[in-house]
Scaffold this active site. Structure first.
Site, PDB file in Angstrom:
ATOM      1  CG  ASP A  27      38.789  -8.987   4.332  1.00  0.00           C
ATOM      2  OD1 ASP A  27      38.605  -9.387   3.173  1.00  0.00           O
ATOM      3  OD2 ASP A  27      38.754  -7.777   4.661  1.00  0.00           O
ATOM      4  CB  SER A  32      32.992   2.553   4.562  1.00  0.00           C
ATOM      5  OG  SER A  32      33.207   1.512   5.467  1.00  0.00           O
TER       6      SER A  32
HETATM    7  P1  13P Z   1      36.059  -0.084   3.830  1.00  0.00           P
HETATM    8  O1  13P Z   1      37.030   0.091   4.948  1.00  0.00           O
HETATM    9  O2  13P Z   1      36.223   0.918   2.786  1.00  0.00           O
HETATM   10  O3  13P Z   1      34.662  -0.217   4.334  1.00  0.00           O
HETATM   11  O4  13P Z   1      36.421  -1.468   3.132  1.00  0.00           O
HETATM   12  C1  13P Z   1      36.511  -2.631   3.887  1.00  0.00           C
HETATM   13  C2  13P Z   1      36.998  -3.770   3.079  1.00  0.00           C
HETATM   14  O5  13P Z   1      36.800  -3.841   1.896  1.00  0.00           O
HETATM   15  C3  13P Z   1      37.722  -4.824   3.790  1.00  0.00           C
HETATM   16  O6  13P Z   1      38.097  -5.869   2.968  1.00  0.00           O
END
Ligand code: 13P
Length: 296
Positions: A81, A233
C-alpha cells in the site's frame, strides 16, 4: 488460483468488493487471515510505508515473512500500500527502491502514491512503476485527488470538505491519467478520509464519512477500471454498498482493526478483538463466500 489482477476485475464486474487490511502491528495479520478463512471471504493483506516508519510493522520484508507463515492464497493476496513519492512529512522518497524490494519479497500488487504531485509529475512516476511492474505481471494502483488525513497536524472540517469537494478527483483529469499512465486500479477521492497516524486523533473514533456517489458514477463511466476507496474505516454502510455498484472494487481498512487491537490488554486480547471485528466487517460488507466465487 487466479492472479490478483483477474480477481480484482471479476470483483469489479460482479459489483462486490475486496477489502484490503492494513497491518501496522504484526500480530494483527493472523486473526485477519483466520477470519477471512472462517467466512471464505477474499481480502488483501497490506502494508504501507508509513506503517513501518510510524507504527510497528518493521519493514516490508518482515511483513512478507509473516505472510509466508500465515497467509492463505485461497483467501488472501499480499499488497504493498502507499509508497509515496513525497511522504506525509513532505520528504522525497526513493519509491523505486521500495517497489523493487516488494516485488523481490513476493508482493503481488503495489501502490505508488503520487497524489502530492501535480498531474503531469504523477503520471510520469506512475508510468515508470507500471512499466517496471508489467515485466513481473504485477498490477499497479495509483491515487489521483487528495484522500486527506495522513498529514500531521492536519485540521479538517469534514462538512466543509465534502460540501466544497476540495481535492476530489476530477473526472477529465482521471481519464487522461488512466490512459497515459496505464494504471490498473485507481484510488479516487470522493469523500473518504484516511484515519489519523499521529497526534491525539490516532486513538479517537474517526469522522463518519459519506461519499459523493454521483461523482463516483461519472468516474466509473469514464474510466472503466477497478476503483479503490481509501480511508475505509467509518464510512456509512449505505454509502459503501452503493459505491460497490459504481466502480469501487477495493476498500482499504486500517484504523478500524488497529484501534480494536490496541485496546487489548495483551497481544492475545488484541488479536481476539481483531478476529471478532473482522467477522463483523465481513458480514457488513456481505462478502462471505467471495473467495470461492472469485478465486475458484
Ligand atoms: P483507514 O485507516 O481510515 O481505514 O484507511 C486505511 C487506508 O486507506 C490505508 O491505505
Amino acid at each position: 488460483m487466479h492472479s490478483i489482477s483477474t480477481i480484482m476485475k471479476e470483483a469489479y464486474k460482479l459489483h462486490t468488493v475486496i477489502p484490503s487490511f492494513n497491518i501496522p502491528h504484526i500480530p494483527i495479520m493472523t486473526p485477519v487471515v483466520n477470519a477471512l478463512k472462517e467466512k471464505d471471504a477474499f481480502g488483501l493483506i497490506a502494508v504501507a510505508r508509513l506503517e513501518w516508519m510510524k507504527f510497528n510493522s518493521k519493514s516490508l520484508e518482515v511483513i512478507a515473512e509473516e505472510y509466508a507463515e500465515c497467509g492463505d492464497e485461497h483467501v488472501t493476496s499480499l499488497h504493498l500500500d502507499h509508497i509515496p513519492v513525497i511522504d506525509e512529512d513532505q520528504l522525497r522518497v526513493d519509491y523505486m527502491d521500495d517497489i523493487a524490494r516488494a516485488v523481490g519479497a513476493g508482493y503481488k500488487s503495489v501502490m505508488i502514491d503520487g497524489s502530492r504531485l501535480n498531474l503531469r509529475e504523477n503520471i510520469t512516476c506512475v508510468k515508470e512503476v507500471v512499466d517496471y511492474a508489467y515485466g513481473f505481471s504485477i498490477p499497479v494502483e495509483a491515487e489521483l485527488g487528495a484522500v486527506i488525513g495522513h498529514e500531521s497536524g492536519h485540521e479538517m472540517d469534514y462538512e466543509e470538505l465534502f460540501r466544497t469537494g476540495k481535492g476530489f478527483t476530477d473526472t477529465a483529469e482521471a481519464k487522461t491519467f488512466s490512459e497515459e499512465s496505464g494504471v490498473d486500479w485507481l484510488s479516487v477521492a470522493v469523500g473518504s478520509v484516511h484515519g489519523a497516524i499521529t497526534g491525539a486523533a490516532v486513538n479517537q473514533k474517526k469522522v463518519s464519512a459519506i461519499l459523493n456517489i454521483d461523482k463516483l458514477t461519472d468516474l466509473d463511466r469514464e474510466l472503466g477500471i477497478p476503483l479503490v476507496l481509501h480511508g475505509g474505516s467509518g464510512i456509512g454502510l449505505t454509502y459503501l454498498k452503493q459505491s460497490f455498484g459504481h466502480g469501487i472494487a477495493k476498500l482499504n481498512i486500517g484504523t478500524d482493526i488497529r484501534q480494536v487491537f490496541e485496546k487489548g490488554a495483551t497481544v492475545k486480547d488484541g488479536q481476539d478483538n481483531v478476529y471478532k471485528r473482522m467477522l463483523e466487517i465481513v458480514d457488513e460488507l456481505q462478502i462471505a463466500g467471495t473467495a470461492s466465487k472469485l478465486n475458484g
